[in-house]
Design a protein around this motif. Sequence first.
Motif, PDB file in Angstrom:
ATOM      1  N   UNK A 158       0.824  -1.173   0.042  1.00  0.00           N
ATOM      2  CA  UNK A 158       0.164   0.144   0.000  1.00  0.00           C
ATOM      3  C   UNK A 158       0.634   1.336   0.399  1.00  0.00           C
ATOM      4  N   UNK A 159       0.285   2.544   0.432  1.00  0.00           N
ATOM      5  CA  UNK A 159       0.907   3.930  -0.089  1.00  0.00           C
ATOM      6  C   UNK A 159       1.763   3.671   1.119  1.00  0.00           C
ATOM      7  N   UNK A 160       1.245   3.672   2.188  1.00  0.00           N
ATOM      8  CA  UNK A 160       2.203   3.828   3.321  1.00  0.00           C
ATOM      9  C   UNK A 160       3.053   2.566   3.586  1.00  0.00           C
ATOM     10  N   UNK A 161       2.780   1.534   2.988  1.00  0.00           N
ATOM     11  CA  UNK A 161       3.392  -0.256   3.110  1.00  0.00           C
ATOM     12  C   UNK A 161       4.657   0.000   2.606  1.00  0.00           C
ATOM     13  N   UNK A 162       4.384   0.352   1.347  1.00  0.00           N
ATOM     14  CA  UNK A 162       5.372   0.491   0.402  1.00  0.00           C
ATOM     15  C   UNK A 162       6.344   1.494   0.540  1.00  0.00           C
ATOM     16  N   UNK A 163       6.843   2.743   1.345  1.00  0.00           N
ATOM     17  CA  UNK A 163       7.363   3.612   1.376  1.00  0.00           C
ATOM     18  C   UNK A 163       8.079   3.306   3.092  1.00  0.00           C
ATOM     19  N   UNK A 164       7.381   2.546   3.960  1.00  0.00           N
ATOM     20  CA  UNK A 164       7.785   1.277   4.940  1.00  0.00           C
ATOM     21  C   UNK A 164       8.637   0.820   4.903  1.00  0.00           C
ATOM     22  N   UNK A 165       8.492  -0.555   3.875  1.00  0.00           N
ATOM     23  CA  UNK A 165       9.264  -1.492   3.668  1.00  0.00           C
ATOM     24  C   UNK A 165      10.954  -0.939   3.005  1.00  0.00           C
ATOM     25  N   UNK A 166      11.044  -0.086   1.910  1.00  0.00           N
ATOM     26  CA  UNK A 166      11.865   0.740   1.610  1.00  0.00           C
ATOM     27  C   UNK A 166      13.178   1.373   2.410  1.00  0.00           C
ATOM     28  N   UNK A 167      12.408   1.976   4.049  1.00  0.00           N
ATOM     29  CA  UNK A 167      12.600   3.162   5.045  1.00  0.00           C
ATOM     30  C   UNK A 167      13.495   1.903   5.518  1.00  0.00           C
ATOM     31  N   UNK A 168      13.069   1.246   6.315  1.00  0.00           N
ATOM     32  CA  UNK A 168      13.367  -0.016   6.964  1.00  0.00           C
ATOM     33  C   UNK A 168      14.361  -0.576   6.828  1.00  0.00           C
ATOM     34  N   UNK A 169      14.954  -0.543   5.381  1.00  0.00           N
ATOM     35  CA  UNK A 169      15.753  -1.903   4.816  1.00  0.00           C
ATOM     36  C   UNK A 169      16.749  -0.441   3.924  1.00  0.00           C
ATOM     37  N   UNK A 170      16.450   0.838   3.885  1.00  0.00           N
ATOM     38  CA  UNK A 170      17.236   2.141   4.068  1.00  0.00           C
ATOM     39  C   UNK A 170      18.341   2.134   5.395  1.00  0.00           C
ATOM     40  N   UNK A 171      17.199   1.818   6.829  1.00  0.00           N
ATOM     41  CA  UNK A 171      18.000   1.976   8.230  1.00  0.00           C
ATOM     42  C   UNK A 171      18.441   0.619   8.038  1.00  0.00           C
ATOM     43  N   UNK A 172      18.980  -0.077   7.462  1.00  0.00           N
ATOM     44  CA  UNK A 172      20.089  -1.472   7.880  1.00  0.00           C
ATOM     45  C   UNK A 172      19.141  -2.785   7.958  1.00  0.00           C
ATOM     46  N   UNK A 173      17.270  -2.380   8.621  1.00  0.00           N
ATOM     47  CA  UNK A 173      16.686  -3.845   8.459  1.00  0.00           C
ATOM     48  C   UNK A 173      16.727  -5.438   8.367  1.00  0.00           C
ATOM     49  N   UNK A 174      16.411  -6.419   8.835  1.00  0.00           N
ATOM     50  CA  UNK A 174      15.691  -7.148   7.566  1.00  0.00           C
ATOM     51  C   UNK A 174      14.171  -7.237   7.521  1.00  0.00           C
ATOM     52  N   UNK A 175      13.521  -6.740   6.673  1.00  0.00           N
ATOM     53  CA  UNK A 175      12.095  -6.810   6.605  1.00  0.00           C
ATOM     54  C   UNK A 175      11.294  -8.016   5.511  1.00  0.00           C
ATOM     55  N   UNK A 176      10.493  -8.379   6.545  1.00  0.00           N
ATOM     56  CA  UNK A 176       9.238  -8.785   5.939  1.00  0.00           C
ATOM     57  C   UNK A 176       8.248  -7.972   5.737  1.00  0.00           C
ATOM     58  N   UNK A 177       7.534  -8.276   4.329  1.00  0.00           N
ATOM     59  CA  UNK A 177       6.357  -7.780   3.997  1.00  0.00           C
ATOM     60  C   UNK A 177       4.871  -8.453   4.019  1.00  0.00           C
ATOM     61  N   UNK A 178       3.961  -8.047   4.564  1.00  0.00           N
ATOM     62  CA  UNK A 178       2.187  -8.984   3.864  1.00  0.00           C
ATOM     63  C   UNK A 178       1.759  -8.084   3.121  1.00  0.00           C
ATOM     64  N   UNK A 179       0.763  -9.055   2.167  1.00  0.00           N
ATOM     65  CA  UNK A 179       0.598  -8.510   0.659  1.00  0.00           C
ATOM     66  C   UNK A 179      -0.287  -9.628   0.585  1.00  0.00           C
ATOM     67  N   UNK A 180      -0.992  -9.855  -0.530  1.00  0.00           N
ATOM     68  CA  UNK A 180      -1.682 -10.576  -1.404  1.00  0.00           C
ATOM     69  C   UNK A 180      -0.139 -11.396  -2.526  1.00  0.00           C
ATOM     70  N   UNK A 181      -1.037 -12.512  -2.786  1.00  0.00           N
ATOM     71  CA  UNK A 181       0.514 -12.904  -4.166  1.00  0.00           C
ATOM     72  C   UNK A 181       0.371 -12.151  -5.212  1.00  0.00           C
ATOM     73  N   UNK A 182      -0.990 -11.677  -5.357  1.00  0.00           N
ATOM     74  CA  UNK A 182      -0.298 -10.632  -6.495  1.00  0.00           C
ATOM     75  C   UNK A 182       1.022  -9.590  -5.971  1.00  0.00           C
TER      76      UNK A 182
END
Length: 329
Positions: A158-182
């Motif tokens: 989603x809107x906020x989620x797509x940024x949160x994934x990238x920002x968390x990665x930029x800050x050095x985290x390992x990220x798991x995303x929850x979304x639909x298969x599509x």
Amino acid sequence: MKAIVQDAYGPADVLEPRDVDRPSIGDEEVLVEVRAAAVDPGVWVLMTGRPYLMRLAGFGVRRPKVPVRGRDVAGVVAAVGARVTRFRPGQEVYGTCESGSYAEFARARQSRLAPKPAGLTFEQAAAVPVSGMTALQAVRDVARVRPGQRVLVIGAAGGVGSFAVQIAKAYGASVTGVCSAAKAGLVRSLGADDVIDYAQGEIDRDGPRYDVVVDTAGNRPLSLLRRALTPRGTLAIVGGGHTAYRFTGGMGRTFRAPLLSMFVGQRLRPVMSRERAEHLEELTRLVESGAVTPAIDRVYPLADAPDAIRHLMGGHPGGKVVVTVSGTA
């Protein structure tokens, strides 16, 4: 000027194109010639007047105080107030506005604008402010993500989620995303190390393994969210699932979480996003470094802004929905 206006609360049918006067600006405000705007759930809230609690917060009890919809804005400075020192006419800017951005011109405080990031189109820049600032504050300020932490982002496409994934990665985290298969491919392209298809498994499938959970979906109980967290983990709650209840909009979790935090080892915090130039400047740094790229699902012309809102609320888009206003580049 042309604008998308509403005179009463209701579904997208209440919006109509209309010629209205250009907004006048105060001493510390900027008049922006709008090139693009974006759609977020807050637009739906202000359009429908739901949850009703929002109306009591000063947005208009019987009808919207601001008749033009839209908050995100990207465009060119047309005029500045007498005490504006940060911008000049002709400068390309992005941020959030006061008078509604689904219009040819919008009024904005200079404290809520920043120079448009180099290399972004106006459409891409318009996708950043509301969702990007919310994600930044969730990841950096509320969750305090550090290198090496494991972060779960719910609603990662989603809107906020797509940024949160990238920002968390930029800050050095390992990220798991929850979304639909599509949407799994999109979320992986944003940098997620792993993806959970919510139709196939719940977020606690691997036990309490996440140092941080950023919940942008708003439809899971606190008990389930806590089961995915480590004993000292942090939950950042973005929004309240506003479509759930007419009066509170499902904000019950938001109210209960800080109280529950007093009795458990986990930090459970709502994200109360603030719109400030310094947040936009950090997002600009991340964008220009290549760490963050706005994900755009679909672009609509100004006249079709009602369809853009319908698509956001009914279509589960991957990334942001954007409205173009004039002469984008």
